[in-house]
Design a protein around this motif. Sequence first.
Motif, PDB file in Angstrom:
ATOM      1  N   PRO A 261     -49.337 -52.931 -27.204  1.00  0.00           N
ATOM      2  CA  PRO A 261     -50.083 -54.178 -27.406  1.00  0.00           C
ATOM      3  C   PRO A 261     -51.168 -54.434 -26.372  1.00  0.00           C
ATOM      4  O   PRO A 261     -52.080 -55.228 -26.636  1.00  0.00           O
ATOM      5  CB  PRO A 261     -48.989 -55.249 -27.337  1.00  0.00           C
ATOM      6  N   ALA A 262     -51.109 -53.766 -25.228  1.00  0.00           N
ATOM      7  CA  ALA A 262     -52.103 -54.009 -24.186  1.00  0.00           C
ATOM      8  C   ALA A 262     -53.461 -53.367 -24.487  1.00  0.00           C
ATOM      9  O   ALA A 262     -54.418 -53.569 -23.743  1.00  0.00           O
ATOM     10  CB  ALA A 262     -51.583 -53.492 -22.838  1.00  0.00           C
ATOM     11  N   ARG A 263     -53.559 -52.634 -25.580  1.00  0.00           N
ATOM     12  CA  ARG A 263     -54.814 -51.916 -25.842  1.00  0.00           C
ATOM     13  C   ARG A 263     -55.876 -52.757 -26.532  1.00  0.00           C
ATOM     14  O   ARG A 263     -57.027 -52.332 -26.663  1.00  0.00           O
ATOM     15  CB  ARG A 263     -54.553 -50.662 -26.680  1.00  0.00           C
ATOM     16  N   LEU A 264     -55.528 -53.968 -27.012  1.00  0.00           N
ATOM     17  CA  LEU A 264     -56.502 -54.733 -27.787  1.00  0.00           C
ATOM     18  C   LEU A 264     -56.361 -56.227 -27.505  1.00  0.00           C
ATOM     19  O   LEU A 264     -55.283 -56.787 -27.669  1.00  0.00           O
ATOM     20  CB  LEU A 264     -56.282 -54.485 -29.286  1.00  0.00           C
ATOM     21  N   PRO A 265     -57.447 -56.902 -27.099  1.00  0.00           N
ATOM     22  CA  PRO A 265     -57.401 -58.366 -27.002  1.00  0.00           C
ATOM     23  C   PRO A 265     -57.469 -58.962 -28.403  1.00  0.00           C
ATOM     24  O   PRO A 265     -58.309 -58.581 -29.215  1.00  0.00           O
ATOM     25  CB  PRO A 265     -58.652 -58.699 -26.188  1.00  0.00           C
ATOM     26  N   LEU A 266     -56.573 -59.895 -28.690  1.00  0.00           N
ATOM     27  CA  LEU A 266     -56.488 -60.449 -30.040  1.00  0.00           C
ATOM     28  C   LEU A 266     -57.010 -61.883 -30.125  1.00  0.00           C
ATOM     29  O   LEU A 266     -57.419 -62.333 -31.190  1.00  0.00           O
ATOM     30  CB  LEU A 266     -55.040 -60.392 -30.538  1.00  0.00           C
ATOM     31  N   SER A 267     -56.957 -62.618 -29.034  1.00  0.00           N
ATOM     32  CA  SER A 267     -57.486 -63.983 -29.015  1.00  0.00           C
ATOM     33  C   SER A 267     -57.879 -64.327 -27.590  1.00  0.00           C
ATOM     34  O   SER A 267     -57.623 -63.559 -26.651  1.00  0.00           O
ATOM     35  CB  SER A 267     -56.463 -64.986 -29.553  1.00  0.00           C
ATOM     36  N   TYR A 268     -58.487 -65.479 -27.418  1.00  0.00           N
ATOM     37  CA  TYR A 268     -58.853 -65.931 -26.078  1.00  0.00           C
ATOM     38  C   TYR A 268     -58.848 -67.449 -26.034  1.00  0.00           C
ATOM     39  O   TYR A 268     -58.990 -68.124 -27.053  1.00  0.00           O
ATOM     40  CB  TYR A 268     -60.230 -65.386 -25.662  1.00  0.00           C
ATOM     41  N   THR A 269     -58.657 -67.979 -24.835  1.00  0.00           N
ATOM     42  CA  THR A 269     -58.788 -69.405 -24.583  1.00  0.00           C
ATOM     43  C   THR A 269     -59.925 -69.608 -23.588  1.00  0.00           C
ATOM     44  O   THR A 269     -59.972 -68.943 -22.555  1.00  0.00           O
ATOM     45  CB  THR A 269     -57.484 -69.995 -23.994  1.00  0.00           C
ATOM     46  N   LEU A 270     -60.834 -70.502 -23.947  1.00  0.00           N
ATOM     47  CA  LEU A 270     -62.010 -70.769 -23.115  1.00  0.00           C
ATOM     48  C   LEU A 270     -62.130 -72.270 -22.874  1.00  0.00           C
ATOM     49  O   LEU A 270     -61.930 -73.075 -23.784  1.00  0.00           O
ATOM     50  CB  LEU A 270     -63.270 -70.239 -23.794  1.00  0.00           C
ATOM     51  N   GLN A 271     -62.462 -72.631 -21.647  1.00  0.00           N
ATOM     52  CA  GLN A 271     -62.772 -74.004 -21.320  1.00  0.00           C
ATOM     53  C   GLN A 271     -64.121 -74.060 -20.619  1.00  0.00           C
ATOM     54  O   GLN A 271     -64.425 -73.216 -19.781  1.00  0.00           O
ATOM     55  CB  GLN A 271     -61.693 -74.605 -20.407  1.00  0.00           C
ATOM     56  N   ALA A 272     -64.927 -75.050 -20.988  1.00  0.00           N
ATOM     57  CA  ALA A 272     -66.241 -75.226 -20.364  1.00  0.00           C
ATOM     58  C   ALA A 272     -66.491 -76.711 -20.162  1.00  0.00           C
ATOM     59  O   ALA A 272     -66.148 -77.532 -21.015  1.00  0.00           O
ATOM     60  CB  ALA A 272     -67.338 -74.615 -21.232  1.00  0.00           C
ATOM     61  N   VAL A 273     -67.107 -77.061 -19.048  1.00  0.00           N
ATOM     62  CA  VAL A 273     -67.351 -78.442 -18.661  1.00  0.00           C
ATOM     63  C   VAL A 273     -68.848 -78.740 -18.705  1.00  0.00           C
ATOM     64  O   VAL A 273     -69.655 -77.928 -18.230  1.00  0.00           O
ATOM     65  CB  VAL A 273     -66.789 -78.724 -17.256  1.00  0.00           C
ATOM     66  N   LYS A 274     -69.208 -79.895 -19.260  1.00  0.00           N
ATOM     67  CA  LYS A 274     -70.611 -80.302 -19.285  1.00  0.00           C
ATOM     68  C   LYS A 274     -71.032 -80.743 -17.896  1.00  0.00           C
ATOM     69  O   LYS A 274     -70.452 -81.649 -17.309  1.00  0.00           O
ATOM     70  CB  LYS A 274     -70.826 -81.430 -20.297  1.00  0.00           C
ATOM     71  N   VAL A 275     -72.049 -80.092 -17.382  1.00  0.00           N
ATOM     72  CA  VAL A 275     -72.443 -80.307 -16.004  1.00  0.00           C
ATOM     73  C   VAL A 275     -73.123 -81.650 -15.819  1.00  0.00           C
ATOM     74  O   VAL A 275     -72.866 -82.394 -14.864  1.00  0.00           O
ATOM     75  CB  VAL A 275     -73.347 -79.160 -15.507  1.00  0.00           C
ATOM     76  N   SER A 276     -74.044 -81.995 -16.721  1.00  0.00           N
ATOM     77  CA  SER A 276     -74.766 -83.272 -16.569  1.00  0.00           C
ATOM     78  C   SER A 276     -75.241 -83.754 -17.931  1.00  0.00           C
ATOM     79  O   SER A 276     -75.155 -83.028 -18.911  1.00  0.00           O
ATOM     80  CB  SER A 276     -75.949 -83.089 -15.625  1.00  0.00           C
TER      81      SER A 276
END
Length: 276
Positions: A261-276
């Motif tokens: 299972p370590a051979r393929l990324p299947l999903s991701y979690t991303l967080q981003a903040v509005k700077v201004s």
Amino acid sequence: MTADYLAINRASWDERAPAHAASPDYQVSQLLADPTRLSEVVRFDLPRLGDLTGVRGVHLQCHIGTDTLSLARLGARMTGVDLSGASLVEARRIAEAAGTPVEYVESDVYRAAEVLGAGGFDLVFTGIGALCWLPGVDRWAGVVADLLRPGGRLFLREGHPALWAIDETRPDGLLVLDLPYFETAEPLVWNENGTYVSTDANFTHNVTHSWNHGLGEIFTALTAAGLRVTMLIEHDSVPWNALPGRMTKGDDGEWRLTERPARLPLSYTLQAVKVS
């Protein structure tokens, strides 16, 4: 780009929404029976979401609202947005049956800030299987930035673009990157008479248009829109059987490759903040 992609995709989602709400895969009956229960997508990221008490949130591409309801149960004041009126009928029914106040608004993603107003949200949430229905992430990132107040954040869990690029229909079972990884001008056009949940329903609106978006393209689009990415975690799992015959479901409800299972990324979690 095909001009009528919205109408084509809306027809597909409108027809499938009742079947999705009735399918055991969305676990609607369990959500209604237990007021503390959360959807599998939200539960997976619970340690990363933090305290949502009093947070004003908007869930883009909310479909039948199981994730939206779950975020509301965590204390957020939620608005759900979707282009499918039939999906929102189910979402409103589920929220009402749960006794949880959620506002639902019919709109395509690109018009969300125009419809809801700019700068009013602490949180923009987007869940699994959403971005592939958008022809461009640059415009999407701009909408996210417009919706957020300064200091507000985007929270996104998605299928990995490497997964979306795999041809899952190969009879030899090999994992081959045969579909576009990067965003393309023209959509991938699919004609499939089923759906991704267990159902006996038959459908007639079977054509859909979709696009892939590379991880770098998403990161760059958000940065250009004035957001700072504060978290990006790739996972070896997804909450559905994305590659039938090659995956095993774990005790956490997530599906992983059975072999290596370590051979393929299947999903991701991303967080981003509005700077201004």
